[in-house]
Design a protein around this motif. Structure first.
Motif, PDB file in Angstrom:
ATOM      1  N   ASP A  64       0.847  -1.163  -0.073  1.00  0.00           N
ATOM      2  CA  ASP A  64       0.050  -0.076   0.028  1.00  0.00           C
ATOM      3  C   ASP A  64       0.759   1.301  -0.024  1.00  0.00           C
ATOM      4  N   ARG A  65       2.039   1.297  -0.678  1.00  0.00           N
ATOM      5  CA  ARG A  65       2.801   2.502  -0.704  1.00  0.00           C
ATOM      6  C   ARG A  65       3.168   2.570  -2.375  1.00  0.00           C
ATOM      7  N   PRO A  66       3.260   3.736  -2.699  1.00  0.00           N
ATOM      8  CA  PRO A  66       3.786   4.317  -4.004  1.00  0.00           C
ATOM      9  C   PRO A  66       5.153   3.836  -4.274  1.00  0.00           C
ATOM     10  N   VAL A  67       5.407   3.716  -5.451  1.00  0.00           N
ATOM     11  CA  VAL A  67       6.719   3.296  -5.904  1.00  0.00           C
ATOM     12  C   VAL A  67       7.936   4.544  -5.619  1.00  0.00           C
ATOM     13  N   ASP A  68       7.385   5.717  -5.952  1.00  0.00           N
ATOM     14  CA  ASP A  68       8.273   6.658  -5.847  1.00  0.00           C
ATOM     15  C   ASP A  68       8.620   6.947  -4.180  1.00  0.00           C
ATOM     16  N   GLU A  69       7.730   6.661  -3.440  1.00  0.00           N
ATOM     17  CA  GLU A  69       7.973   6.910  -1.938  1.00  0.00           C
ATOM     18  C   GLU A  69       9.061   5.825  -1.588  1.00  0.00           C
ATOM     19  N   ILE A  70       8.661   4.545  -1.852  1.00  0.00           N
ATOM     20  CA  ILE A  70       9.737   3.629  -1.565  1.00  0.00           C
ATOM     21  C   ILE A  70      11.089   3.856  -2.089  1.00  0.00           C
ATOM     22  N   HIS A  71      10.955   4.093  -3.227  1.00  0.00           N
ATOM     23  CA  HIS A  71      12.303   4.074  -4.079  1.00  0.00           C
ATOM     24  C   HIS A  71      13.262   5.140  -3.276  1.00  0.00           C
ATOM     25  N   ALA A  72      12.683   6.414  -2.925  1.00  0.00           N
ATOM     26  CA  ALA A  72      13.166   7.442  -2.172  1.00  0.00           C
ATOM     27  C   ALA A  72      13.633   7.204  -0.896  1.00  0.00           C
ATOM     28  N   GLU A  73      12.928   6.249  -0.047  1.00  0.00           N
ATOM     29  CA  GLU A  73      13.295   5.498   1.291  1.00  0.00           C
ATOM     30  C   GLU A  73      14.575   4.458   0.997  1.00  0.00           C
ATOM     31  N   VAL A  74      14.493   3.790   0.026  1.00  0.00           N
ATOM     32  CA  VAL A  74      15.588   2.818  -0.262  1.00  0.00           C
ATOM     33  C   VAL A  74      16.886   3.356  -0.708  1.00  0.00           C
ATOM     34  N   ILE A  75      16.622   4.311  -1.628  1.00  0.00           N
ATOM     35  CA  ILE A  75      17.921   4.858  -2.353  1.00  0.00           C
ATOM     36  C   ILE A  75      18.663   5.950  -1.365  1.00  0.00           C
ATOM     37  N   GLY A  76      17.582   6.571  -0.445  1.00  0.00           N
ATOM     38  CA  GLY A  76      18.046   7.618   0.403  1.00  0.00           C
ATOM     39  C   GLY A  76      18.986   7.024   1.493  1.00  0.00           C
ATOM     40  N   TRP A  77      18.535   5.727   1.870  1.00  0.00           N
ATOM     41  CA  TRP A  77      19.462   5.014   3.150  1.00  0.00           C
ATOM     42  C   TRP A  77      20.661   4.655   2.347  1.00  0.00           C
ATOM     43  N   ILE A  78      20.558   4.074   0.896  1.00  0.00           N
ATOM     44  CA  ILE A  78      21.869   3.587   0.392  1.00  0.00           C
ATOM     45  C   ILE A  78      22.795   4.798   0.333  1.00  0.00           C
ATOM     46  N   GLU A  79      22.404   5.873  -0.264  1.00  0.00           N
ATOM     47  CA  GLU A  79      23.096   7.144  -0.518  1.00  0.00           C
ATOM     48  C   GLU A  79      23.704   7.809   0.776  1.00  0.00           C
ATOM     49  N   GLN A  80      22.781   7.661   1.815  1.00  0.00           N
ATOM     50  CA  GLN A  80      23.518   8.072   3.226  1.00  0.00           C
ATOM     51  C   GLN A  80      24.519   7.160   3.750  1.00  0.00           C
ATOM     52  N   GLU A  81      24.361   5.896   3.559  1.00  0.00           N
ATOM     53  CA  GLU A  81      25.516   4.948   3.871  1.00  0.00           C
ATOM     54  C   GLU A  81      26.722   4.920   3.176  1.00  0.00           C
ATOM     55  N   MET A  82      26.592   5.024   1.915  1.00  0.00           N
ATOM     56  CA  MET A  82      27.642   5.341   1.046  1.00  0.00           C
ATOM     57  C   MET A  82      28.430   6.608   1.529  1.00  0.00           C
ATOM     58  N   LYS A  83      27.820   7.614   1.673  1.00  0.00           N
ATOM     59  CA  LYS A  83      28.521   8.883   2.156  1.00  0.00           C
ATOM     60  C   LYS A  83      29.125   8.740   3.607  1.00  0.00           C
TER      61      LYS A  83
END
Length: 246
Positions: free
Chosen positions: A219-238
């Protein structure tokens, strides 16, 4: 000068083990593969990956530390999404997510012996020159793998990206997870520090792999999920690039 020569010698030693063992092992995979079920085939074919990681440690001083292994589901299908920096993760991730169907470029399957054996592990081999067709193939074949209970591993950057750069993360993995209502497991590593993409030299050190908590998609839109997943990945990469603990 001397340290540079030592690094080259260690890389040569790794190659002297890597290539002959691969060439000797691949024919057994091609002969026995058709007689085995997919899970048996995956378990047998990836025995050699244990040797690769062991040999990297012995010859090049390259170790690995995994943080958050408990976040990998012990059963059931999921989509694993990871950054792509090196050849290292293509070797190690087959030991991390077992079994798996990896999303890769079709050209890899043309490599004699190695590519032929890889093709027997039910990868999702995409033609990157046709992005629209590639997405359709990912969603179709990925859904088939997930329905069979096989996790799908995807590198959404599409190609190796040097340390310090983020690249562009496509939404294919998120779309696949949403359409099949399976969780997404984000994974981050810093292998490019020690084995830069397309580099013969491997540097000693400890590759840190961080596995995030499952991201639920119901029950969540693709854009919202994608932003959460990639946001976490980018933060951890930094964080990894800055040398901070993750």
């Amino acid at each position: 000068m001397r340290s540079g020569l030592l690094l080259k010698l260690r890389a040569v030693l790794f190659a002297l083990g890597f290539y002959p063992v691969t060439i000797l092992f691949a024919p057994f995979c091609l002969l026995l593969g058709p007689l085995l079920s997919f899970r048996q085939r995956f378990a047998f074919f990836t025995i050699i990956n244990y040797f690769y990681i062991f040999w990297l440690r012995v010859t090049c001083g390259l170790k690995v530390e995994v943080i958050g292994r408990e976040n990998l589901p012990k059963e059931g299908a999921f989509v694993a999404v990871a950054n792509h920096q090196s050849e290292w993760e293509t070797l190690y991730f087959q030991l991390l997510v077992r079994p798996q169907a990896v999303v890769l470029k079709r050209e890899l399957l043309k490599i004699p012996l190695f590519g032929w054996a890889l093709g027997m592990l039910s990868p999702i081999a995409l033609d990157r020159s046709k992005p629209r067709d590639a997405l359709k193939q990912l969603l179709q074949q990925g859904s088939e793998r997930l329905k069979d209970g096989t996790p799908v591993l995807i590198f959404p950057q599409g190609t190796r990206v040097p340390v310090g750069k983020l690249g562009r993360f496509n939404k294919g993995g998120t779309m696949l997870a949403v359409s099949n209502e399976v969780p997404i497991i984000p994974i981050v590593h810093d292998a490019g520090r020690y084995w830069p993409g397309k580099s013969f030299i491997k540097y000693p050190g400890v590759v840190k792999v961080r596995i995030g908590k499952p991201v639920m998609v119901a029950d969540r839109p693709v854009d919202e999920i994608h932003a959460e997943v990639i946001g976490w990945i980018e933060q951890e990469m930094k964080l990894q690039e800055s040398g901070e603990e993750v």
